[in-house]
Design an enzyme around this catalytic site. Sequence first.
Site, PDB file in Angstrom:
ATOM      1  N   ASN A   7      -6.938  -3.255  11.968  1.00 50.06           N
ATOM      2  CA  ASN A   7      -7.552  -1.956  11.690  1.00 50.06           C
ATOM      3  C   ASN A   7      -9.052  -2.169  11.629  1.00 50.06           C
ATOM      4  O   ASN A   7      -9.567  -2.755  10.683  1.00 50.06           O
ATOM      5  CB  ASN A   7      -7.016  -1.426  10.347  1.00 50.06           C
ATOM      6  CG  ASN A   7      -7.788  -0.207   9.866  1.00 50.06           C
ATOM      7  OD1 ASN A   7      -8.488   0.447  10.644  1.00 50.06           O
ATOM      8  ND2 ASN A   7      -7.667   0.107   8.583  1.00 50.06           N
ATOM      9  N   TRP A   8      -9.736  -1.701  12.662  1.00 54.02           N
ATOM     10  CA  TRP A   8     -11.176  -1.959  12.747  1.00 54.02           C
ATOM     11  C   TRP A   8     -12.012  -0.998  11.912  1.00 54.02           C
ATOM     12  O   TRP A   8     -13.225  -1.148  11.825  1.00 54.02           O
ATOM     13  CB  TRP A   8     -11.624  -1.904  14.218  1.00 54.02           C
ATOM     14  CG  TRP A   8     -11.178  -3.101  15.014  1.00 54.02           C
ATOM     15  CD1 TRP A   8     -10.494  -4.193  14.545  1.00 54.02           C
ATOM     16  CD2 TRP A   8     -11.402  -3.337  16.407  1.00 54.02           C
ATOM     17  NE1 TRP A   8     -10.273  -5.078  15.567  1.00 54.02           N
ATOM     18  CE2 TRP A   8     -10.819  -4.587  16.718  1.00 54.02           C
ATOM     19  CE3 TRP A   8     -12.033  -2.616  17.426  1.00 54.02           C
ATOM     20  CZ2 TRP A   8     -10.861  -5.126  18.010  1.00 54.02           C
ATOM     21  CZ3 TRP A   8     -12.076  -3.148  18.706  1.00 54.02           C
ATOM     22  CH2 TRP A   8     -11.491  -4.395  18.986  1.00 54.02           C
ATOM     23  N   LYS A   9     -11.398   0.024  11.355  1.00 54.19           N
ATOM     24  CA  LYS A   9     -12.138   0.993  10.536  1.00 54.19           C
ATOM     25  C   LYS A   9     -13.367   1.493  11.325  1.00 54.19           C
ATOM     26  O   LYS A   9     -13.286   1.637  12.537  1.00 54.19           O
ATOM     27  CB  LYS A   9     -12.510   0.367   9.187  1.00 54.19           C
ATOM     28  CG  LYS A   9     -11.295  -0.287   8.520  1.00 54.19           C
ATOM     29  CD  LYS A   9     -11.533  -0.700   7.117  1.00 54.19           C
ATOM     30  CE  LYS A   9     -10.247  -1.341   6.582  1.00 54.19           C
ATOM     31  NZ  LYS A   9     -10.302  -1.632   5.154  1.00 54.19           N
ATOM     32  N   HIS A  93      -3.826   5.866   5.527  1.00 55.34           N
ATOM     33  CA  HIS A  93      -4.530   4.660   5.036  1.00 55.34           C
ATOM     34  C   HIS A  93      -5.203   4.995   3.695  1.00 55.34           C
ATOM     35  O   HIS A  93      -5.635   6.126   3.480  1.00 55.34           O
ATOM     36  CB  HIS A  93      -5.570   4.212   6.063  1.00 55.34           C
ATOM     37  CG  HIS A  93      -6.201   2.908   5.685  1.00 55.34           C
ATOM     38  ND1 HIS A  93      -7.251   2.829   4.804  1.00 55.34           N
ATOM     39  CD2 HIS A  93      -5.895   1.629   6.021  1.00 55.34           C
ATOM     40  CE1 HIS A  93      -7.569   1.545   4.634  1.00 55.34           C
ATOM     41  NE2 HIS A  93      -6.756   0.806   5.364  1.00 55.34           N
ATOM     42  N   GLU A  95      -8.027   4.477   2.539  1.00 53.17           N
ATOM     43  CA  GLU A  95      -9.374   5.067   2.614  1.00 53.17           C
ATOM     44  C   GLU A  95      -9.295   6.548   2.976  1.00 53.17           C
ATOM     45  O   GLU A  95     -10.111   7.349   2.529  1.00 53.17           O
ATOM     46  CB  GLU A  95     -10.230   4.267   3.611  1.00 53.17           C
ATOM     47  CG  GLU A  95     -10.649   2.937   3.002  1.00 53.17           C
ATOM     48  CD  GLU A  95     -10.733   1.784   3.977  1.00 53.17           C
ATOM     49  OE1 GLU A  95     -10.901   2.016   5.177  1.00 53.17           O
ATOM     50  OE2 GLU A  95     -10.616   0.625   3.518  1.00 53.17           O
ATOM     51  N   GLU A 164      -0.188  -1.644   1.427  1.00 51.76           N
ATOM     52  CA  GLU A 164      -1.564  -2.107   1.253  1.00 51.76           C
ATOM     53  C   GLU A 164      -2.027  -1.758  -0.156  1.00 51.76           C
ATOM     54  O   GLU A 164      -2.513  -0.642  -0.387  1.00 51.76           O
ATOM     55  CB  GLU A 164      -2.486  -1.438   2.266  1.00 51.76           C
ATOM     56  CG  GLU A 164      -2.147  -1.757   3.712  1.00 51.76           C
ATOM     57  CD  GLU A 164      -3.347  -1.613   4.608  1.00 51.76           C
ATOM     58  OE1 GLU A 164      -3.689  -2.581   5.290  1.00 51.76           O
ATOM     59  OE2 GLU A 164      -3.969  -0.534   4.605  1.00 51.76           O
ATOM     60  N   GLY A 170     -10.259  -5.210   1.280  1.00 55.24           N
ATOM     61  CA  GLY A 170     -11.692  -5.489   1.427  1.00 55.24           C
ATOM     62  C   GLY A 170     -12.294  -6.171   0.211  1.00 55.24           C
ATOM     63  O   GLY A 170     -13.511  -6.240   0.063  1.00 55.24           O
ATOM     64  N   SER A 210      -6.855  -7.969   2.528  1.00 57.38           N
ATOM     65  CA  SER A 210      -7.485  -9.298   2.554  1.00 57.38           C
ATOM     66  C   SER A 210      -6.613 -10.375   3.192  1.00 57.38           C
ATOM     67  O   SER A 210      -6.565 -11.510   2.727  1.00 57.38           O
ATOM     68  CB  SER A 210      -7.928  -9.715   1.146  1.00 57.38           C
ATOM     69  OG  SER A 210      -8.885  -8.798   0.648  1.00 57.38           O
ATOM     70  N   GLY A 231      -7.776  -5.905   8.160  1.00 61.66           N
ATOM     71  CA  GLY A 231      -9.033  -5.177   8.307  1.00 61.66           C
ATOM     72  C   GLY A 231     -10.135  -6.132   8.736  1.00 61.66           C
ATOM     73  O   GLY A 231     -10.238  -6.515   9.903  1.00 61.66           O
ATOM     74  N   GLY A 232     -10.938  -6.560   7.773  1.00 58.61           N
ATOM     75  CA  GLY A 232     -12.129  -7.370   8.045  1.00 58.61           C
ATOM     76  C   GLY A 232     -11.903  -8.539   8.990  1.00 58.61           C
ATOM     77  O   GLY A 232     -12.693  -8.749   9.920  1.00 58.61           O
TER      78      GLY A 232
HETATM   79  P1  PGA Z   1      -8.879  -5.829   4.696  1.00 67.22           P
HETATM   80  O1  PGA Z   1      -8.382  -4.343   5.074  1.00 67.22           O
HETATM   81  O2  PGA Z   1      -8.043  -6.798   5.494  1.00 67.22           O
HETATM   82  O3  PGA Z   1     -10.341  -5.865   5.076  1.00 67.22           O
HETATM   83  O4  PGA Z   1      -8.665  -5.995   3.219  1.00 67.22           O
HETATM   84  C1  PGA Z   1      -7.033  -4.046   5.303  1.00 67.22           C
HETATM   85  C2  PGA Z   1      -6.866  -2.584   5.638  1.00 67.22           C
HETATM   86  O5  PGA Z   1      -7.531  -1.743   5.037  1.00 67.22           O
HETATM   87  O6  PGA Z   1      -6.055  -2.222   6.520  1.00 67.22           O
END
Ligand code: PGA
Length: 248
Positions: A7-9, A93, A95, A164, A170, A210, A231-232
Amino acid sequence: MAVVAGNWKMHMGPAETEAFFREFGVPGAGGGHEYVVFPPALSLARAVASLPAGSPVRLGVQNVHWEESGAFTGEISVSMAREAGATFVLVGHSERRHVFGETDDEVARKVRAVQDHGLTPVVCVGETLDERRAGRVDEVILRQLDAALAGLGDDPGRFMVAYEPVWAIGTGETATPDDAQAAHGTLRERLAAQLGPERARGVPILYGGSVKPSNAGELTARDDVDGVLVGGASLDPVSFAAIAAACR
Ligand code: PGA
């Protein structure tokens, strides 16, 4: 074999997307996995054009509106996402839920719209730190799952769930494999109660929060952890490939 999703956000414009896929190439060591990458919608067309021949990577968008078209400034519809090359959609998600105020009801509508168009929804659920401290993990994730299942109706097609925990996204904090397995087991039981045990076993439940090369192996070693949503660490082709290589 696992589902390895990125997930590149709000990262990676078209040029960076092209550079990513040029470097990521066609995964070898992590072969056999199902790969899904969720670039920003504006980079989707470039992602399609940049995937090397024979790449197993599938593409998705991070959000959609449930209506087909109309006066919804800033939104995109499922059919637009599909036309542009998406076969997966992230729905709910954390966010979207916590930064943009998305509700369980909206998640249900989006899930329905995604399935109506033949795309695969990846429904995200997860508790906040306060909810975890209050012992409410199961209550929260089951409420979120039930709402999404209501959107899927009596005969859901293919979908995935991503657990999640919000406090792990993050932050560098990862759920322990035991914590992840406990939540995944709870979700699997509810899926079995709703869909029957056999179909429930076929619904991939991904862990996100993470995930990195050093923890992907121990997480996916657990029975009900069928893959990862990263994500990251998915923004760098080297670490995304290392995560895939570690996944069981
Ligand atoms: P993260 O994000 O790996 O940077 O913690 C995961 C996500 O939000 O899908």
